[in-house]
Motif scaffolding. Structure first.
Motif, mmCIF file in Angstrom:
data_model
loop_
_atom_site.group_PDB
_atom_site.id
_atom_site.type_symbol
_atom_site.label_atom_id
_atom_site.label_comp_id
_atom_site.label_asym_id
_atom_site.label_seq_id
_atom_site.Cartn_x
_atom_site.Cartn_y
_atom_site.Cartn_z
ATOM 1 N N LEU A 21 -1.983 -12.616 3.805
ATOM 2 C CA LEU A 21 -0.915 -12.661 4.798
ATOM 3 C C LEU A 21 -0.989 -13.923 5.649
ATOM 4 C CD1 LEU A 21 -0.544 -9.025 6.210
ATOM 5 C CD2 LEU A 21 1.157 -10.349 4.957
ATOM 6 N N LEU A 22 -2.197 -14.353 5.989
ATOM 7 C CA LEU A 22 -2.347 -15.553 6.812
ATOM 8 C C LEU A 22 -1.774 -16.769 6.095
ATOM 9 C CD1 LEU A 22 -5.913 -15.097 8.334
ATOM 10 C CD2 LEU A 22 -3.690 -14.541 9.338
ATOM 11 N N LEU A 23 -2.041 -16.868 4.812
ATOM 12 C CA LEU A 23 -1.508 -17.999 4.049
ATOM 13 C C LEU A 23 0.012 -17.924 3.961
ATOM 14 C CD1 LEU A 23 -1.958 -20.496 2.290
ATOM 15 C CD2 LEU A 23 -2.274 -18.972 0.326
ATOM 16 N N THR A 24 0.523 -16.752 3.612
ATOM 17 C CA THR A 24 1.971 -16.576 3.516
ATOM 18 C C THR A 24 2.637 -16.775 4.868
ATOM 19 O OG1 THR A 24 1.552 -14.940 1.787
ATOM 20 C CG2 THR A 24 3.781 -15.051 2.666
ATOM 21 N N SER A 25 1.970 -16.286 5.925
ATOM 22 C CA SER A 25 2.502 -16.440 7.274
ATOM 23 C C SER A 25 2.666 -17.905 7.644
ATOM 24 C CB SER A 25 1.574 -15.743 8.270
ATOM 25 O OG SER A 25 1.941 -16.032 9.602
ATOM 26 N N GLY A 26 1.654 -18.725 7.302
ATOM 27 C CA GLY A 26 1.757 -20.150 7.612
ATOM 28 C C GLY A 26 2.907 -20.818 6.882
ATOM 29 N N VAL A 27 3.076 -20.458 5.622
ATOM 30 C CA VAL A 27 4.156 -21.051 4.820
ATOM 31 C C VAL A 27 5.524 -20.660 5.369
ATOM 32 C CG1 VAL A 27 5.235 -21.048 2.533
ATOM 33 C CG2 VAL A 27 2.746 -21.202 2.739
ATOM 34 N N PHE A 28 5.646 -19.412 5.823
ATOM 35 C CA PHE A 28 6.944 -18.923 6.304
ATOM 36 C C PHE A 28 7.206 -19.315 7.754
ATOM 37 C CE2 PHE A 28 9.623 -15.701 8.324
ATOM 38 C CZ PHE A 28 10.720 -15.689 7.484
ATOM 39 N N VAL B 169 -1.791 -21.007 15.040
ATOM 40 C CA VAL B 169 -3.232 -20.796 15.127
ATOM 41 C C VAL B 169 -3.571 -19.674 16.103
ATOM 42 C CG1 VAL B 169 -5.404 -21.846 15.875
ATOM 43 C CG2 VAL B 169 -3.832 -23.144 14.428
ATOM 44 N N CYS B 170 -2.912 -19.658 17.262
ATOM 45 C CA CYS B 170 -3.277 -18.717 18.324
ATOM 46 C C CYS B 170 -2.629 -17.343 18.177
ATOM 47 C CB CYS B 170 -2.900 -19.301 19.687
ATOM 48 S SG CYS B 170 -3.853 -20.757 20.139
ATOM 49 N N VAL B 171 -1.426 -17.287 17.615
ATOM 50 C CA VAL B 171 -0.676 -16.037 17.593
ATOM 51 C C VAL B 171 -0.493 -15.503 16.177
ATOM 52 C CG1 VAL B 171 1.529 -14.947 18.182
ATOM 53 C CG2 VAL B 171 0.531 -16.629 19.723
ATOM 54 N N GLY B 172 -0.264 -16.403 15.217
ATOM 55 C CA GLY B 172 0.069 -15.982 13.860
ATOM 56 C C GLY B 172 -0.891 -14.986 13.242
ATOM 57 N N PRO B 173 -2.210 -15.274 13.236
ATOM 58 C CA PRO B 173 -3.143 -14.331 12.589
ATOM 59 C C PRO B 173 -3.134 -12.957 13.240
ATOM 60 C CG PRO B 173 -4.188 -16.467 12.949
ATOM 61 C CD PRO B 173 -2.884 -16.499 13.686
ATOM 62 N N PHE B 174 -3.120 -12.918 14.580
ATOM 63 C CA PHE B 174 -3.155 -11.639 15.272
ATOM 64 C C PHE B 174 -1.850 -10.870 15.077
ATOM 65 C CE2 PHE B 174 -5.873 -14.608 17.620
ATOM 66 C CZ PHE B 174 -7.088 -13.943 17.503
ATOM 67 N N ASN B 175 -0.735 -11.579 15.092
ATOM 68 C CA ASN B 175 0.550 -10.910 14.924
ATOM 69 C C ASN B 175 0.654 -10.251 13.557
ATOM 70 O OD1 ASN B 175 3.187 -10.215 15.876
ATOM 71 N ND2 ASN B 175 4.034 -11.843 14.592
ATOM 72 N N SER B 176 0.207 -10.952 12.524
ATOM 73 C CA SER B 176 0.252 -10.378 11.171
ATOM 74 C C SER B 176 -0.640 -9.151 11.064
ATOM 75 C CB SER B 176 -0.178 -11.434 10.145
ATOM 76 O OG SER B 176 0.715 -12.522 10.124
ATOM 77 N N ALA B 177 -1.858 -9.249 11.620
ATOM 78 C CA ALA B 177 -2.785 -8.119 11.559
ATOM 79 C C ALA B 177 -2.274 -6.936 12.371
ATOM 80 C CB ALA B 177 -4.162 -8.551 12.056
#
Length: 205
Positions: free
Chosen positions: A160-167, A108-116
């Motif tokens: 990317l956010l969806l794929t990021s969560g799955v991976f 939640v805290c890092v994943g979205p920003f890291n992908s972007a």
């Protein structure tokens, strides 16, 4: 003859095991003494090697792409090392509940920003590396690049956010549950090779 070959191979195998054990002990020692520098080197080195192998499977090698993904992974590795240590302090242990909390907080805290950030970094540095000298007609157009990054982010980041969560959620769970602290950068950088290959595909499709 086969018995002789087997007996001759045993000392060589034992020597190889001892050498690997010595390399591992040296790595652990350096990681504990110089966590930031070793994280930089491990993150960048593992990504560079892994990305090169991924690219060579397609019988081509893009040095610019390799430099982009390796630099990003190396530069962000120290942050993740200390971030994971903070999560361990907040929810210590490897019980399922603690691992789930750490993995969810990370996502939640890092994943979205890291992908972007990785998407923006790949586009920006890739454009800079491919730009020519001033006056050559191919110099970097910053306003156009900013517009391209914004458009690409609007188009790709939700997916990317969806794929990021799955991976990354399972990868982070395995990281927190099974991997010792001094090996986490090594493990997650190996995972980042796969993710970096996917991001590079997204950037250039």
């Amino acid at each position: 003859h086969s018995r002789c070959r087997s007996q001759a191979a045993r000392p060589a195998a034992a020597s190889c095991c001892r050498s690997m054990a010595a390399v591992y002990r040296r790595f652990v020692s350096l990681q504990q003494r110089y966590p930031v520098r070793m994280s930089l080197a491990t993150g960048g080195g593992v990504m560079s090697l892994g990305d090169a192998l991924v690219q060579l499977r397609n019988e081509r090698f893009d040095a610019h792409r390799n430099a982009v993904v390796s630099a990003y992974n190396g530069a962000t590795a120290p942050f993740f090392l200390f971030w994971w240590c903070a999560l361990d302090r907040w929810w210590p242990g490897t019980a399922l509940g603690a691992v789930a909390r750490k993995s969810l907080m990370n996502q939640v805290c890092v994943g979205p920003f890291n992908s972007a950030f990785f998407l923006a970094w790949s586009l920006a540095v890739g454009a800079w590396l491919h730009s020519g000298e001033r006056g050559s007609g191919s110099e970097l157009d910053l306003p156009a690049l900013g517009g391209e990054i914004a458009a690409k982010a609007r188009e790709e980041v939700p997916g990317l956010l969806l794929t990021s969560g799955v991976f990354w959620f399972p990868a982070n769970a395995a990281n927190f549950m099974f991997v010792p602290t001094h090996l986490r950068i090594l493990f997650m950088s190996s995972c980042s090779v796969v993710w970096g290959a996917y991001i590079s595909f997204v950037v250039h499709r």
